[in-house]
Design a protein around this motif. Structure first.
Motif, mmCIF file in Angstrom:
data_model
loop_
_atom_site.group_PDB
_atom_site.id
_atom_site.type_symbol
_atom_site.label_atom_id
_atom_site.label_comp_id
_atom_site.label_asym_id
_atom_site.label_seq_id
_atom_site.Cartn_x
_atom_site.Cartn_y
_atom_site.Cartn_z
ATOM 1 N N GLY A 52 24.805 74.673 59.188
ATOM 2 C CA GLY A 52 25.522 75.928 59.301
ATOM 3 C C GLY A 52 24.430 77.349 59.027
ATOM 4 N N GLY A 53 22.969 76.660 58.239
ATOM 5 C CA GLY A 53 21.837 77.078 58.391
ATOM 6 C C GLY A 53 21.445 78.182 57.621
ATOM 7 N N VAL A 54 21.419 76.947 56.945
ATOM 8 C CA VAL A 54 21.138 76.598 55.083
ATOM 9 C C VAL A 54 21.212 78.173 54.616
ATOM 10 C CG1 VAL A 54 18.613 76.290 53.940
ATOM 11 C CG2 VAL A 54 18.942 76.266 55.591
ATOM 12 N N GLU A 55 22.843 78.702 54.192
ATOM 13 C CA GLU A 55 23.069 79.686 54.438
ATOM 14 C C GLU A 55 23.711 79.844 52.887
ATOM 15 O OE1 GLU A 55 23.209 84.190 54.403
ATOM 16 O OE2 GLU A 55 22.254 82.441 55.528
ATOM 17 N N PRO A 56 23.004 80.169 52.048
ATOM 18 C CA PRO A 56 23.508 80.483 50.502
ATOM 19 C C PRO A 56 24.852 80.820 50.419
ATOM 20 C CG PRO A 56 21.430 80.864 49.916
ATOM 21 C CD PRO A 56 21.501 80.699 51.782
ATOM 22 N N GLN A 57 26.156 81.072 49.587
ATOM 23 C CA GLN A 57 26.642 81.778 49.119
ATOM 24 C C GLN A 57 26.730 82.853 48.237
ATOM 25 O OE1 GLN A 57 29.038 81.963 51.060
ATOM 26 N NE2 GLN A 57 29.109 79.709 51.976
ATOM 27 N N ILE B 193 41.388 74.243 52.506
ATOM 28 C CA ILE B 193 40.882 75.748 53.393
ATOM 29 C C ILE B 193 39.360 74.941 53.554
ATOM 30 C CG2 ILE B 193 40.710 78.033 53.480
ATOM 31 C CD1 ILE B 193 43.179 78.634 52.249
ATOM 32 N N THR B 194 38.045 75.052 54.389
ATOM 33 C CA THR B 194 36.715 75.025 54.453
ATOM 34 C C THR B 194 36.770 76.710 55.240
ATOM 35 O OG1 THR B 194 37.599 73.806 56.429
ATOM 36 C CG2 THR B 194 37.392 72.786 55.093
ATOM 37 N N LEU B 195 35.132 76.556 55.575
ATOM 38 C CA LEU B 195 34.772 77.144 56.087
ATOM 39 C C LEU B 195 34.140 76.982 57.447
ATOM 40 C CD1 LEU B 195 32.732 79.115 52.708
ATOM 41 C CD2 LEU B 195 34.845 79.515 53.489
ATOM 42 N N LYS B 196 33.955 78.792 58.464
ATOM 43 C CA LYS B 196 33.385 78.315 59.025
ATOM 44 C C LYS B 196 31.708 77.771 59.215
ATOM 45 C CE LYS B 196 32.195 81.568 63.518
ATOM 46 N NZ LYS B 196 32.667 82.729 64.013
ATOM 47 N N TYR B 197 30.541 76.953 59.635
ATOM 48 C CA TYR B 197 30.244 76.530 59.805
ATOM 49 C C TYR B 197 29.623 76.067 58.389
ATOM 50 C CZ TYR B 197 28.624 81.299 62.391
ATOM 51 O OH TYR B 197 28.746 82.418 63.768
ATOM 52 N N SER B 198 31.209 75.556 58.427
ATOM 53 C CA SER B 198 30.711 74.481 56.811
ATOM 54 C C SER B 198 30.567 72.800 57.948
ATOM 55 C CB SER B 198 32.090 74.296 56.475
ATOM 56 O OG SER B 198 33.365 73.886 57.013
ATOM 57 N N PHE B 199 30.084 71.993 57.183
ATOM 58 C CA PHE B 199 29.539 70.517 57.689
ATOM 59 C C PHE B 199 29.732 69.411 56.665
ATOM 60 C CE2 PHE B 199 27.584 66.720 58.268
ATOM 61 C CZ PHE B 199 27.582 65.923 59.195
#
Length: 393
Positions: free
Chosen positions: A192-197, A130-136
């Motif tokens: 994916g937008g420099v988005e921290p979890q 499983i990976t996340l949307k917007y991942s690279f």
């Protein structure tokens, strides 16, 4: 025929290039063939972690090249063993390493580890990741399929199966089934937008996966090697992944990738390999990079840079609300979320005209990845030029 014409005639057109010919660099400042200087807030997309023209790194590379550049992994490689020990000890994780040449290769190796872990007596029991949307996760066929961006899957099929995409950290648990072997995430999504979890959500995810015997793979190709302020973003999030992948800043510009894993005996000879991975030159360079950055972290210099740069970007967010929605990111992996794709393109183009280099990222984000050794004066000059660009948009 000038250099631009040569480039266009003989190279595949895989990059939308700016045709500037850089001839030399000093830390975060590049100089073109005319002698004009550019402030580099990109560091080769997070690669040149200790700056351009770093004398210590250059001397190490030259000294190693005089002796041995490469033998093969059929023999003991001293700087490789020392680098593995250094990364394990500094990370605080009880792991072993495999060295590759890039982030995509490291992620491929991580996927192979997970898939082998999912086998029982040679029979495939669990294989889904499983990976996340917007991942690279890279541009090889399998790493591309692991990437949770549908636009990346337009061509190049058929792809390997077994990848499932979650909309968010919270959705992951509902997607786990009897065939799930691993979850693969970036703690800060770069492309994916420099988005921290969210830290608490990541910690809850880690705990849940351990309870379900599902592996946690953390892609630290961009976040690793002090980019977020600690050796690993995993340290910052206070979790213990089963597999970590590294590349980009590890070699300071010399290609190298790495897999760290607590599954110490998962591979046997012949299961995996790399001709160039972890050779004398790349590992000698990486050892010096780690030494330089560990010193700057220990004396507080890196933390001071991070605070200064973050404050400057927050001031820009405040002063240009018509252009940007918010500032995002961690450490020296930062972004400004533009209000439209047109604004994003205009900012990157105008910044280049003002001789400051910035990057595009997903979700209309202007991305900043300066060298971790950037001087305060270089940051100040780069921000000044960036503001000048914004004033003309």
């Amino acid at each position: 025929m000038n250099l631009e014409q040569v480039d266009k005639k003989y190279l595949l057109h895989t990059y939308a290039r700016n045709y500037v010919n850089f001839k030399r660099g000093t830390n975060a400042t590049l100089f073109d063939e005319k002698g004009d200087d550019y402030i580099d807030f990109t560091s080769g997309i997070g690669v040149v972690s200790v700056g351009h023209g770093n004398r210590r790194l250059a001397d190490t590379i030259c000294e190693q090249a005089k002796n041995i550049i490469h033998i093969s992994n059929l023999y003991l490689i001293e700087p490789q063993a020392l680098l593995a020990r250094k990364l394990v000890e500094l990370s605080g994780y009880d792991m072993r390493l495999f060295f590759a040449n890039s982030g995509a290769e490291a992620n491929e190796g991580a996927i192979k580890i997970a898939r082998k872990y999912g086998e029982v007596d040679g029979e495939v029991k669990r294989y889904k990741i499983i990976t996340l949307k917007y991942s690279f996760h890279g541009r090889t066929i399998t790493a591309l399929k692991a990437t949770g961006q549908e636009a990346m899957h337009t061509y190049f099929g058929p792809f390997p199966d077994g990848f499932v995409y979650a909309e968010s950290i919270e959705e992951i648990e509902s997607l786990i089934d009897d065939h799930t072997v691993a979850v693969m995430i970036e703690l800060v999504q770069g492309e994916g937008g420099v988005e921290p979890q969210d830290k608490e959500k990541v910690q809850a995810l880690s705990k849940m996966l351990k309870e379900k015997d599902v592996l946690l793979i953390v892609d630290e190709v961009q976040t690793g090697i002090y980019r977020t302020g600690e050796l690993l973003a995993s340290n910052l999030y206070e979790i213990e992944p089963d597999i970590i992948t590294l590349a980009k800043g590890l070699g300071g510009g010399v290609p190298i990738g790495a897999i760290m894993t607590n599954l110490k005996d998962i591979f046997k000879p012949g299961d995996h390999g790399s001709t160039f991975g972890g050779n004398y030159l790349s590992c000698a360079a990486a050892n010096e990079v780690i030494d330089i950055l560990e010193e700057e972290k220990s004396d507080g210099t890196l933390d001071e840079r991070i605070i200064y740069f973050e404050e400057r970007l927050k001031e820009i967010e405040r002063d240009y609300p018509h252009l940007f929605e918010k500032s995002v990111g961690l450490g020296l992996m930062r972004g400004l979320r533009a209000r439209s794709s047109d604004i994003l393109s205009a900012v990157v183009k105008k910044s280049f005209e003002k001789r400051v280099l910035v990057l595009k990222a997903g979700r209309n984000t202007v991305r900043f990845l300066p060298p971790l050794t950037i001087f305060k004066e270089e940051m100040a000059e780069g921000i000044k030029r960036f503001r000048s660009a914004l004033d003309e948009i």
